[in-house]
Every structure is written in C-alpha cells, then in structure tokens.
Design a protein around this motif. Structure first.
Motif, PDB file in Angstrom:
ATOM      1  N   PRO A 174      31.210  39.300  46.225  1.00 39.11           N
ATOM      2  CA  PRO A 174      32.341  39.185  47.083  1.00 39.11           C
ATOM      3  C   PRO A 174      33.787  38.164  46.342  1.00 39.11           C
ATOM      4  CG  PRO A 174      30.689  37.644  47.582  1.00 39.11           C
ATOM      5  CD  PRO A 174      30.079  38.476  46.483  1.00 39.11           C
ATOM      6  N   GLY A 175      34.649  38.512  47.128  1.00 39.94           N
ATOM      7  CA  GLY A 175      35.752  37.748  46.400  1.00 39.94           C
ATOM      8  C   GLY A 175      36.719  38.232  45.177  1.00 39.94           C
ATOM      9  N   LEU A 176      36.299  39.525  44.899  1.00 42.94           N
ATOM     10  CA  LEU A 176      36.818  40.149  43.610  1.00 42.94           C
ATOM     11  C   LEU A 176      38.319  40.745  44.106  1.00 42.94           C
ATOM     12  CD1 LEU A 176      33.988  41.587  41.818  1.00 42.94           C
ATOM     13  CD2 LEU A 176      35.223  39.281  41.470  1.00 42.94           C
ATOM     14  N   PRO A 177      39.203  40.625  43.064  1.00 41.70           N
ATOM     15  CA  PRO A 177      40.641  41.290  43.583  1.00 41.70           C
ATOM     16  C   PRO A 177      40.334  42.884  43.807  1.00 41.70           C
ATOM     17  CG  PRO A 177      40.714  40.181  41.438  1.00 41.70           C
ATOM     18  CD  PRO A 177      39.085  40.393  41.736  1.00 41.70           C
ATOM     19  N   ALA A 178      41.296  43.150  44.862  1.00 38.78           N
ATOM     20  CA  ALA A 178      41.343  44.582  45.274  1.00 38.78           C
ATOM     21  C   ALA A 178      41.685  45.608  44.015  1.00 38.78           C
ATOM     22  CB  ALA A 178      42.247  44.628  46.695  1.00 38.78           C
ATOM     23  N   GLY A 179      40.955  46.595  44.297  1.00 38.52           N
ATOM     24  CA  GLY A 179      41.264  47.614  43.172  1.00 38.52           C
ATOM     25  C   GLY A 179      40.422  47.475  41.747  1.00 38.52           C
ATOM     26  N   PHE A 180      39.548  46.527  41.834  1.00 34.83           N
ATOM     27  CA  PHE A 180      38.760  46.070  40.592  1.00 34.83           C
ATOM     28  C   PHE A 180      37.969  47.372  40.324  1.00 34.83           C
ATOM     29  CE2 PHE A 180      34.613  44.834  38.967  1.00 34.83           C
ATOM     30  CZ  PHE A 180      35.188  44.278  37.648  1.00 34.83           C
ATOM     31  N   ASP A 181      38.260  48.045  39.216  1.00 34.52           N
ATOM     32  CA  ASP A 181      37.348  49.211  38.785  1.00 34.52           C
ATOM     33  C   ASP A 181      36.518  49.256  37.634  1.00 34.52           C
ATOM     34  OD1 ASP A 181      36.488  51.711  38.431  1.00 34.52           O
ATOM     35  OD2 ASP A 181      38.542  52.586  37.863  1.00 34.52           O
ATOM     36  N   HIS A 215      44.404  29.003  31.146  1.00 37.00           N
ATOM     37  CA  HIS A 215      45.351  30.207  31.194  1.00 37.00           C
ATOM     38  C   HIS A 215      45.766  30.639  32.715  1.00 37.00           C
ATOM     39  CE1 HIS A 215      45.461  30.508  26.835  1.00 37.00           C
ATOM     40  NE2 HIS A 215      44.340  30.548  26.900  1.00 37.00           N
ATOM     41  N   ALA A 216      46.254  29.387  33.426  1.00 36.15           N
ATOM     42  CA  ALA A 216      46.239  29.697  34.730  1.00 36.15           C
ATOM     43  C   ALA A 216      47.032  30.829  35.427  1.00 36.15           C
ATOM     44  CB  ALA A 216      46.667  28.348  35.661  1.00 36.15           C
ATOM     45  N   SER A 217      48.250  30.945  34.475  1.00 36.86           N
ATOM     46  CA  SER A 217      49.092  32.038  35.006  1.00 36.86           C
ATOM     47  C   SER A 217      48.762  33.326  34.918  1.00 36.86           C
ATOM     48  CB  SER A 217      50.308  32.063  33.829  1.00 36.86           C
ATOM     49  OG  SER A 217      50.214  32.335  32.548  1.00 36.86           O
ATOM     50  N   GLN A 218      47.558  33.584  33.711  1.00 32.87           N
ATOM     51  CA  GLN A 218      47.123  34.842  33.709  1.00 32.87           C
ATOM     52  C   GLN A 218      45.936  35.286  34.779  1.00 32.87           C
ATOM     53  OE1 GLN A 218      48.490  37.225  31.498  1.00 32.87           O
ATOM     54  NE2 GLN A 218      49.699  35.448  32.250  1.00 32.87           N
ATOM     55  N   ALA A 219      45.598  34.157  35.719  1.00 30.09           N
ATOM     56  CA  ALA A 219      44.847  34.500  36.707  1.00 30.09           C
ATOM     57  C   ALA A 219      45.626  34.521  38.100  1.00 30.09           C
ATOM     58  CB  ALA A 219      43.434  33.599  36.807  1.00 30.09           C
ATOM     59  N   SER A 220      46.950  34.721  38.091  1.00 29.76           N
ATOM     60  CA  SER A 220      47.697  34.447  39.339  1.00 29.76           C
ATOM     61  C   SER A 220      48.720  35.642  39.473  1.00 29.76           C
ATOM     62  CB  SER A 220      48.704  33.276  39.244  1.00 29.76           C
ATOM     63  OG  SER A 220      49.821  33.669  37.973  1.00 29.76           O
ATOM     64  N   ALA A 221      48.592  36.854  39.015  1.00 31.29           N
ATOM     65  CA  ALA A 221      49.226  38.120  38.926  1.00 31.29           C
ATOM     66  C   ALA A 221      49.416  38.378  40.611  1.00 31.29           C
ATOM     67  CB  ALA A 221      48.741  39.353  38.190  1.00 31.29           C
ATOM     68  N   LEU A 228      40.799  37.513  33.970  1.00 32.75           N
ATOM     69  CA  LEU A 228      40.744  36.138  34.068  1.00 32.75           C
ATOM     70  C   LEU A 228      40.351  36.008  35.535  1.00 32.75           C
ATOM     71  CD1 LEU A 228      42.901  34.101  31.879  1.00 32.75           C
ATOM     72  CD2 LEU A 228      40.608  34.265  31.894  1.00 32.75           C
ATOM     73  N   GLN A 229      41.016  36.581  36.498  1.00 31.17           N
ATOM     74  CA  GLN A 229      40.802  36.554  37.951  1.00 31.17           C
ATOM     75  C   GLN A 229      39.294  36.889  38.267  1.00 31.17           C
ATOM     76  OE1 GLN A 229      43.962  39.243  39.199  1.00 31.17           O
ATOM     77  NE2 GLN A 229      44.481  37.515  40.507  1.00 31.17           N
ATOM     78  N   VAL A 230      38.899  37.940  37.629  1.00 37.23           N
ATOM     79  CA  VAL A 230      37.557  38.393  37.860  1.00 37.23           C
ATOM     80  C   VAL A 230      36.374  37.052  37.333  1.00 37.23           C
ATOM     81  CG1 VAL A 230      35.749  40.128  37.190  1.00 37.23           C
ATOM     82  CG2 VAL A 230      37.777  40.621  38.070  1.00 37.23           C
ATOM     83  N   LEU A 231      36.696  36.853  35.970  1.00 42.03           N
ATOM     84  CA  LEU A 231      35.701  35.752  35.366  1.00 42.03           C
ATOM     85  C   LEU A 231      35.638  34.481  36.149  1.00 42.03           C
ATOM     86  CD1 LEU A 231      36.021  37.164  31.767  1.00 42.03           C
ATOM     87  CD2 LEU A 231      34.098  37.286  33.082  1.00 42.03           C
ATOM     88  N   LEU A 232      36.804  33.888  36.438  1.00 40.45           N
ATOM     89  CA  LEU A 232      36.832  32.606  36.894  1.00 40.45           C
ATOM     90  C   LEU A 232      36.389  32.676  38.468  1.00 40.45           C
ATOM     91  CD1 LEU A 232      40.240  31.478  35.506  1.00 40.45           C
ATOM     92  CD2 LEU A 232      37.879  30.828  35.014  1.00 40.45           C
ATOM     93  N   ARG A 233      36.144  33.591  39.098  1.00 44.02           N
ATOM     94  CA  ARG A 233      35.485  33.724  40.320  1.00 44.02           C
ATOM     95  C   ARG A 233      34.097  34.019  40.342  1.00 44.02           C
ATOM     96  NH1 ARG A 233      39.739  37.065  44.036  1.00 44.02           N
ATOM     97  NH2 ARG A 233      41.710  36.070  43.172  1.00 44.02           N
TER      98      ARG A 233
END
Length: 269
Positions: A174-181, A215-221, A228-233
């Motif tokens: 749960p909690g992964l960004p929408a559209g994760f493929d 690299h916080a900017s790259q988990a903020s798109a 990074l969004q996926v891994l850090l969650r």
C-alpha cells in the motif's frame, strides 16, 4: 594483504549514485578504500515538485549530502547540462547527451589521472533505462578509462530478472504512487547471463537509504512515478531485501561461473 584502492563512480545525475552504486561505495569506504563521485550534470531537468524552484543548485547540495552519508571522499561535476528525457529535451545549453564524447572523456580522465583511479564505474550499453545522458555515460566512461589507463572499468547496472521480481513484490504494497507499473523494466538494464558482479551490500542498506533520502527533490515529483518515491516508502525489511545487492558488468571479462562479489576483484586477476 590487499592495499587500499581508489574507486571512481561516474553518474549522469545526482541520485543515480544512490540508486545504483551507493552500497558499493559505502562498502568500499568501510574497507579503507578511497571513493570519488563524478556527475556529468547537476540534474537541473529532473522531475520535482514545483516548490523547489531552480533545481540544479538543489541537486548539487543533495549530491553532497548523500556523499556525506556514504563517506565519499570527493564529489566532482563535469559541468554539462541535463539533457532531459528522450522526446522531452531540456532545452538547456551544452546538454551532456550532445557533447563531444572525446571532450567529455578528457574531463573525466583528468579526474581519473589525478586520483590514480583503480576502478571506474559507468553504465551498461542500454544506459539502464535508456536516458540519453545515461547512454552518453556509457560512451564517455569507456573512452575516459582508456585515456587515463584506468585498470578496470565496470558498468553499473541492475539484474533485470531480480528487478522484475522486486517490482512485482513491491507493487502489492500500500501507499505506492498511482500509475506504478512494474512492467516498465522488461527491456531495461542487463540480462542476468551478461552480468559479472553481484555485490552484497546488505550491511550497508541503512546508509544507502540515507543517501536516497538526501535526494529529497527526486521523491517529490508533481507528476509521474519516481523510483526513489517507491523505494523510500518500503518497510525496512523489504527495502533491505530489494536493495541488498548491486550489479556490474565487466566488458573485458567473460561471465564467471560464480558472479564476483568485489568490485576490486578484477585487479587481482
């Protein structure tokens, strides 16, 4: 007794090192080796939340923060502009993908000579997932190693088979960004039968995660799904499982029966 060596990791943009080589870097530092990170660009065309404004200076500072987390001894930028994605060029002056490979290689070779580098990492022939700057890293890295006489060139990559499995695993969380493929990597990176190294970095996943978090900017798109969004969650046990190995291809070595677990192994025969 093995003596300390110098490892230079060459990456297209800040955060690429956290994703592909951070565990190897931390492991090398812990073993007493010197580690240098070189970035072709400052990643100014990367995706990030609009709240960050001008991205280049932000990502330079993020690269330095990640380097501190990993214990990296030196960080250098070659001074080229981020080219942007294929089909979505950045429009910035002097994009790395359009640079003369020989000119860029001489800039990198100057660092290799000054550091007396023993090992240089670049990218696989596919440029990982095909970003124009990643493809250029592959070309420039090979030229620079030859110019500087660097003994060993390794191509940082990902085991395509392991990556497919990992992405299918985390896609259920749960909690992964929408559209994760998870199917997006079916043609990316390197097939398992072309790899020469599988480096165990499980003891360093904590600092690897800290480098990614820098690299916080790259988990903020604001749009799209970022790795990074996926891994850090991921919960810590899953993160450790997914990121506990890093892979390389030695273009000058036949695939060994058993994959090597040390990026310096090629220096010993």
């Amino acid at each position: 007794m093995r003596v300390p060596h110098t490892l230079v990791v060459f990456h297209a943009h800040p955060d690429d090192e956290a994703l592909l080589t951070a565990g190897t870097m931390a492991r090398a530092v812990a073993a007493g080796h010197r580690v240098v990170a070189v970035f072709a660009t400052d990643g100014a065309a990367g995706l990030a939340s609009t709240g960050y404004g001008a991205l280049g200076p932000v990502r330079r500072e993020e690269a330095r923060a990640a380097a501190t987390a990993l214990g990296t001894h030196r960080v250098e930028f070659l001074g080229y502009a981020d080219s942007g994605m294929a089909g979505e060029p950045s429009g910035l002056d002097r994009p790395f993908a359009a640079a003369d490979p020989a000119e860029a290689a001489e800039r990198l070779a100057a660092v290799l000579r000054a550091e007396r580098a023993d090992v240089l990492t670049s990218y696989d022939p596919a440029g990982g997932y095909g970003h124009p700057d990643h493809l250029q890293v592959h070309r420039v890295g090979a030229l620079a190693a030859a110019l500087a006489g660097t003994p060993l060139l390794l191509e940082a990559t990902v085991d395509r088979t392991a990556l497919r499995r990992a992405l299918r695993l985390v896609s259920w969380l749960p909690g992964l960004p929408a559209g994760f493929d998870p199917g997006l990597v079916d043609r990316a990176y390197t097939p398992r039968d072309e790899l020469t190294h599988s480096v165990d970095v499980r003891a360093f996943t904590g600092v690897k995660r800290a480098a990614m978090a820098a690299h916080a900017s790259q988990a903020s798109a604001d749009r799209g799904t970022r790795t990074l969004q996926v891994l850090l969650r991921l919960p810590a046990p899953v993160f450790d499982l997914v990121t506990g190995r890093e892979w390389y291809r030695d273009p000058g070595r036949a695939r060994p029966r058993r994959l090597l677990d040390d990026v310096f192994a090629g220096l010993y025969g």
